[in-house]
Design a protein around this motif. Sequence first.
Motif, PDB file in Angstrom:
ATOM      1  N   ASP A  68       6.056   3.114  -2.769  1.00 52.73           N
ATOM      2  CA  ASP A  68       6.283   3.544  -1.396  1.00 52.73           C
ATOM      3  C   ASP A  68       7.287   2.752  -0.743  1.00 52.73           C
ATOM      4  O   ASP A  68       8.310   3.094   0.258  1.00 52.73           O
ATOM      5  CB  ASP A  68       5.099   3.713  -0.596  1.00 52.73           C
ATOM      6  CG  ASP A  68       4.385   4.524  -1.039  1.00 52.73           C
ATOM      7  OD1 ASP A  68       4.802   5.928  -0.963  1.00 52.73           O
ATOM      8  OD2 ASP A  68       2.976   4.357  -0.995  1.00 52.73           O
ATOM      9  N   SER A 110       6.054   2.641  12.561  1.00 53.77           N
ATOM     10  CA  SER A 110       5.823   4.369  13.139  1.00 53.77           C
ATOM     11  C   SER A 110       7.579   4.464  13.306  1.00 53.77           C
ATOM     12  O   SER A 110       8.027   5.678  13.440  1.00 53.77           O
ATOM     13  CB  SER A 110       5.452   4.087  14.515  1.00 53.77           C
ATOM     14  OG  SER A 110       5.727   3.331  15.317  1.00 53.77           O
ATOM     15  N   ARG A 121       9.108   5.664  10.101  1.00 52.81           N
ATOM     16  CA  ARG A 121       8.727   7.158   9.875  1.00 52.81           C
ATOM     17  C   ARG A 121       9.244   8.288  10.621  1.00 52.81           C
ATOM     18  O   ARG A 121       9.626   9.474  10.093  1.00 52.81           O
ATOM     19  CB  ARG A 121       7.291   7.041  10.067  1.00 52.81           C
ATOM     20  CG  ARG A 121       6.255   6.069   8.988  1.00 52.81           C
ATOM     21  CD  ARG A 121       4.787   6.533   9.420  1.00 52.81           C
ATOM     22  NE  ARG A 121       3.947   5.333   8.491  1.00 52.81           N
ATOM     23  CZ  ARG A 121       2.784   5.429   8.029  1.00 52.81           C
ATOM     24  NH1 ARG A 121       2.108   6.470   8.148  1.00 52.81           N
ATOM     25  NH2 ARG A 121       2.376   4.389   7.427  1.00 52.81           N
ATOM     26  N   GLN A 164       7.413   8.865   4.627  1.00 53.68           N
ATOM     27  CA  GLN A 164       5.963   8.817   4.622  1.00 53.68           C
ATOM     28  C   GLN A 164       5.729   8.198   3.219  1.00 53.68           C
ATOM     29  O   GLN A 164       6.033   8.482   2.383  1.00 53.68           O
ATOM     30  CB  GLN A 164       5.438  10.228   4.819  1.00 53.68           C
ATOM     31  CG  GLN A 164       5.567  10.755   5.999  1.00 53.68           C
ATOM     32  CD  GLN A 164       4.822  10.255   7.193  1.00 53.68           C
ATOM     33  OE1 GLN A 164       3.663   9.359   7.044  1.00 53.68           O
ATOM     34  NE2 GLN A 164       5.020  10.394   8.605  1.00 53.68           N
ATOM     35  N   GLN A 182       3.140   7.729   0.218  1.00 52.79           N
ATOM     36  CA  GLN A 182       2.369   8.574  -0.783  1.00 52.79           C
ATOM     37  C   GLN A 182       1.096   8.234  -1.162  1.00 52.79           C
ATOM     38  O   GLN A 182       0.203   8.784  -1.619  1.00 52.79           O
ATOM     39  CB  GLN A 182       3.226   9.340  -1.681  1.00 52.79           C
ATOM     40  CG  GLN A 182       4.800   9.939  -1.231  1.00 52.79           C
ATOM     41  CD  GLN A 182       4.338  11.271  -0.321  1.00 52.79           C
ATOM     42  OE1 GLN A 182       3.442  11.911  -0.553  1.00 52.79           O
ATOM     43  NE2 GLN A 182       5.110  11.123   0.961  1.00 52.79           N
ATOM     44  N   THR A 192      -1.614   6.280  -0.439  1.00 53.34           N
ATOM     45  CA  THR A 192      -2.262   5.537   0.851  1.00 53.34           C
ATOM     46  C   THR A 192      -3.720   5.161   0.246  1.00 53.34           C
ATOM     47  O   THR A 192      -4.382   4.606   1.217  1.00 53.34           O
ATOM     48  CB  THR A 192      -2.142   6.375   1.939  1.00 53.34           C
ATOM     49  OG1 THR A 192      -2.649   7.776   1.639  1.00 53.34           O
ATOM     50  CG2 THR A 192      -0.642   6.275   2.467  1.00 53.34           C
TER      51      THR A 192
END
Length: 342
Positions: free
Chosen positions: A223, A291, A294, A300, A302, A304
């Motif tokens: 990520d 934020s 993003r 995003q 993946q 998590t």
Amino acid sequence: MRLVVTGGAGFIGANFVHTVVRQHPDAHLTVLDSMTYAANRASLAGLPADRVEVVEGDCADPVVTDRLVARLTGPQDAVVHFAAESHNDNSLATPWPFVHSNIVGTYAVLEACRSHDVRLHHVSTDEVYGDLQLDDPAKFTPETAYNPSSPYSATKAGADMLVRAWVRSFGVRATLSNCSNNYGPYQHVEKFIPRQITNILTGVRPRLYGSGANVRDWIHVDDHNSAVLAILERGEPGRTYLIGADGECSNLEVMRLICELMGASGAGSDPGFDHVTDRPGHDLRYAIDASATRDELGWQPQHTDLREGLSATIGWYRDNRDWWEPVKAQVEAKYARTEKVL
């Protein structure tokens, strides 16, 4: 697309090289790595030789770095600067290698990019911001003031400031990213998660600094690298992007989860691991507000689910003992000189 990847035989850098090779079949990468103890040529095994060139050299050497950067002439070409000394424990014992790699190395990379007008992405850490209180609802943002706690984080903070100065004073086309704690394949066994996994695999009792209340914002290395690619593709030069996956978890919780997943939880009052003396200046909590990254870049994470990510990471270390076993005993011998069971 041609990329020079400094530190590309290290943990995050090697995973980045694998990711680019998979996702960009037209890319050619030159890995520049000084091959210190934390690098491993085996991390790049199996990659196509016609697409991945490995150069053993120090990015702090201006002659070597300039020669490689000068070859980058296309509009998508860039330097991705992962190279860094990164282990806090080592920085407390011997700070100079951190000054050399993190500050002098970044200076040499910046000068090469300035000389040849080459795009640069500088990879940094959330540790430059210091720490947050455990009960503080705040998170780090790009506007958070720097407050490093260790020689490692101080030298990374210095490197970040050099990048910003070269952007403003010389117009270097650079972006920066500050990421939270990474985990995943190819991470050196001196680091917290692979150390505990490999301890259990070798029959050694896991070790936890202090009470384990320290909180880290864990992110899978894949990520992190997908965010770096998004910054390279869509990031605005001069900007700082924070990378995190909202993965706050205490070291104690991570330890318990590793023990549970590996069937090493203790019985009765025995937790299955030992608490050892804490390291000096151990930061309490890191937390990233990603934020803006993003929202602006459409990125995003993946991976998590920490349980799933740790389970896959455990499987990798179980299946790749030949990668880490040669250095495991040496690492544990080093820790044995400083750790005391509480």
